[in-house]
Scaffold this motif. Structure first.
Motif, mmCIF file in Angstrom:
data_model
loop_
_atom_site.group_PDB
_atom_site.id
_atom_site.type_symbol
_atom_site.label_atom_id
_atom_site.label_comp_id
_atom_site.label_asym_id
_atom_site.label_seq_id
_atom_site.Cartn_x
_atom_site.Cartn_y
_atom_site.Cartn_z
ATOM 1 N N ARG A 127 0.832 -1.217 0.000
ATOM 2 C CA ARG A 127 0.000 0.000 0.000
ATOM 3 C C ARG A 127 0.862 1.262 0.000
ATOM 4 N N GLN A 128 1.940 1.232 -0.774
ATOM 5 C CA GLN A 128 2.825 2.379 -0.891
ATOM 6 C C GLN A 128 3.606 2.253 -2.191
ATOM 7 N N VAL A 129 4.167 3.379 -2.637
ATOM 8 C CA VAL A 129 5.055 3.360 -3.799
ATOM 9 C C VAL A 129 6.322 4.126 -3.443
ATOM 10 N N SER A 130 7.430 3.682 -3.996
ATOM 11 C CA SER A 130 8.720 4.328 -3.754
ATOM 12 C C SER A 130 9.218 4.939 -5.055
ATOM 13 N N ILE A 131 9.496 6.244 -5.017
ATOM 14 C CA ILE A 131 9.951 6.962 -6.203
ATOM 15 C C ILE A 131 11.152 7.803 -5.834
ATOM 16 N N ASP A 132 12.265 7.534 -6.493
ATOM 17 C CA ASP A 132 13.513 8.275 -6.244
ATOM 18 C C ASP A 132 13.882 8.257 -4.766
ATOM 19 N N GLY A 133 13.679 7.135 -4.113
ATOM 20 C CA GLY A 133 14.069 6.989 -2.715
ATOM 21 C C GLY A 133 13.052 7.469 -1.706
ATOM 22 N N ASP A 134 11.984 8.091 -2.163
ATOM 23 C CA ASP A 134 10.929 8.572 -1.263
ATOM 24 C C ASP A 134 9.733 7.622 -1.304
ATOM 25 N N THR A 135 9.156 7.376 -0.128
ATOM 26 C CA THR A 135 8.013 6.485 -0.022
ATOM 27 C C THR A 135 6.736 7.304 0.127
ATOM 28 N N HIS A 136 5.737 6.941 -0.653
ATOM 29 C CA HIS A 136 4.449 7.645 -0.618
ATOM 30 C C HIS A 136 3.356 6.627 -0.321
ATOM 31 N N ASN A 137 2.600 6.875 0.742
ATOM 32 C CA ASN A 137 1.539 5.953 1.144
ATOM 33 C C ASN A 137 0.304 6.136 0.274
ATOM 34 N N LEU A 138 -0.377 5.020 0.019
ATOM 35 C CA LEU A 138 -1.608 5.047 -0.760
ATOM 36 C C LEU A 138 -2.802 5.213 0.174
ATOM 37 N N PRO A 139 -3.922 5.700 -0.353
ATOM 38 C CA PRO A 139 -5.091 5.937 0.512
ATOM 39 C C PRO A 139 -5.701 4.624 0.988
ATOM 40 N N ARG A 140 -6.521 4.718 2.012
ATOM 41 C CA ARG A 140 -7.287 3.588 2.497
ATOM 42 C C ARG A 140 -8.771 3.887 2.363
ATOM 43 N N PRO A 141 -9.542 2.960 1.830
ATOM 44 C CA PRO A 141 -9.153 1.646 1.303
ATOM 45 C C PRO A 141 -8.449 1.774 -0.044
ATOM 46 N N PHE A 142 -7.696 0.734 -0.390
ATOM 47 C CA PHE A 142 -7.027 0.676 -1.693
ATOM 48 C C PHE A 142 -7.238 -0.706 -2.261
ATOM 49 N N MET A 143 -7.757 -0.773 -3.475
ATOM 50 C CA MET A 143 -8.059 -2.053 -4.107
ATOM 51 C C MET A 143 -7.785 -1.982 -5.594
ATOM 52 N N VAL A 144 -7.132 -3.011 -6.123
ATOM 53 C CA VAL A 144 -6.908 -3.138 -7.562
ATOM 54 C C VAL A 144 -7.830 -4.225 -8.100
ATOM 55 N N ILE A 145 -8.623 -3.863 -9.098
ATOM 56 C CA ILE A 145 -9.460 -4.835 -9.799
ATOM 57 C C ILE A 145 -8.892 -4.952 -11.207
ATOM 58 N N ALA A 146 -8.187 -6.049 -11.468
ATOM 59 C CA ALA A 146 -7.533 -6.234 -12.759
ATOM 60 C C ALA A 146 -8.338 -7.185 -13.636
ATOM 61 N N THR A 147 -8.278 -6.959 -14.944
ATOM 62 C CA THR A 147 -8.943 -7.848 -15.890
ATOM 63 C C THR A 147 -7.933 -8.327 -16.922
ATOM 64 N N GLN A 148 -8.178 -9.524 -17.446
ATOM 65 C CA GLN A 148 -7.363 -10.014 -18.546
ATOM 66 C C GLN A 148 -8.109 -11.098 -19.305
ATOM 67 N N ASN A 149 -7.707 -11.271 -20.578
ATOM 68 C CA ASN A 149 -8.251 -12.324 -21.430
ATOM 69 C C ASN A 149 -7.222 -13.442 -21.490
ATOM 70 N N PRO A 150 -7.495 -14.602 -20.866
ATOM 71 C CA PRO A 150 -6.496 -15.678 -20.806
ATOM 72 C C PRO A 150 -6.327 -16.444 -22.108
ATOM 73 N N PHE A 151 -7.167 -16.170 -23.103
ATOM 74 C CA PHE A 151 -7.124 -16.939 -24.340
ATOM 75 C C PHE A 151 -6.437 -16.197 -25.479
ATOM 76 N N GLU A 152 -5.996 -14.982 -25.218
ATOM 77 C CA GLU A 152 -5.345 -14.194 -26.262
ATOM 78 C C GLU A 152 -3.884 -13.988 -25.890
ATOM 79 N N PHE A 153 -2.974 -14.333 -26.796
ATOM 80 C CA PHE A 153 -1.547 -14.279 -26.481
ATOM 81 C C PHE A 153 -0.774 -13.319 -27.378
#
Length: 313
Positions: A127-153
């Motif tokens: 729940r954080q990202v590091s950029i150029d040595g600095d850490t930045h916290n992400l908001p709460r709540p934080f959720m990633v909903i990812a999609t993908q097509n498993p049949f296409e390559f």
């Protein structure tokens, strides 16, 4: 557990089911991930409602959400942000990227390069990202909903095991039945119903629900049952690599979340059994080589292992 919190859960689920027609189980599992503070991977052919589920969930929560269309030319800085030099102050100023949202819809995540995919790793696990040595916290709540097509390559980059392990569950949408599809045709006659959804819960209320999940009681018997399933994947003749300790923790948290959604303050064996395949199947590696399109085969292997474990009484 406060009755008002349980009422919020029911209202949230009903709100999403207004537009995600005929897929109550998919909606329920997405809410399990949200209340567990984890992420979800929706996998299926195009056009079956993967993005719709993400948008409906995002619009039901009165936080900030964004949709990222993953493409081969997408850069990590396009996701997490970057430091930009301010000539007036002679200083670098951090400009946050779209990842600094409460709910992030990562559309067709397997179309971006491994370098860009890895930009999500720290965000999803810490729940954080590091950029150029600095850490930045992400908001709460934080959720990633990812999609993908498993049949296409063509032009895709399969998610590595370390990335898949950050998703609480991998869910297949499947086609709706005929009655549900008829309802979809009628409801989309004059527009997109998801655009009309209004938020029913706040981010603070989601945070309270996530805290309540951690308080759901899990007896020693249930914990032993869960560990039997994890151990079963490690000793199976069908699997090269079994479930990790993180996988066990994920199943534990998912069972707590499922119990809360059912209005209980304790976990029962069915909570664990019901979610085991969705939580574990994408984290194990079968013996030999299986085409990614044969996801069902791996799920069947894990399902057999779960069925062979005695349910505690």
């Amino acid at each position: 557990m406060p009755a008002e919190l349980l009422s919020l859960v029911s209202e949230l689920e009903a709100n999403i089911n207004q537009v995600v027609v005929g897929k109550p189980e998919v909606v329920r599992k997405c809410l399990v991930a949200l209340l567990a503070g984890e992420h979800i991977l929706l996998e299926d052919v195009p056009g079956v409602g993967k993005t719709l589920v993400g948008k409906a969930l995002a619009r039901s929560v009165s936080g900030h959400f964004c949709r990222l269309q993953f493409t081969p030319d997408l850069l990590p800085s396009d996701i997490v942000g970057s430091n930009i030099f301010n000539s007036k102050t002679n200083e670098f100023v951090f400009h946050s990227g779209p990842i600094f949202s409460n709910i992030v819809i990562a559309d067709e995540i397997n179309r971006s390069s491994p370098r860009t995919q890895s930009a999500l790793l720290e965000a999803m696990s810490d729940r954080q990202v590091s950029i150029d040595g600095d850490t930045h916290n992400l908001p709460r709540p934080f959720m990633v909903i990812a999609t993908q097509n498993p049949f296409e390559f063509e032009g895709t980059y399969p998610l590595p095991e370390s990335q898949l392990d950050r998703f609480l569950m991998r869910i297949s949408m499947g086609y709706p039945d005929r009655a549900a599809e008829r309802t979809i045709l009628e409801s989309h006659r004059i527009g997109e119903p998801v655009e009309e959804l209004s938020p029913v819960v706040t981010c603070d209320q989601i945070a309270q629900l996530q805290d309540s999940v951690r308080k759901i009681e899990v007896s020693e018997t249930i914990s032993e049952y869960l560990l039997d399933i994890i151990d079963g994947t490690r000793t199976s003749d069908d699997l090269e690599v079994g479930a990790s300790t993180r996988a066990g923790l994920s199943l534990f948290r998912a069972a707590q979340s499922h119990a809360l959604l059912d209005g209980r303050e304790y976990v029962v064996p069915d909570d664990v059994k019901h979610l085991a395949v969705s939580v574990l199947a994408h984290r194990v590696i079968p013996k030999g080589f299986l085409h990614a399109g044969q996801r069902e085969a791996v799920e069947s292997m894990v399902g057999r292992i779960v069925e062979e474990i005695s349910i505690p009484v």
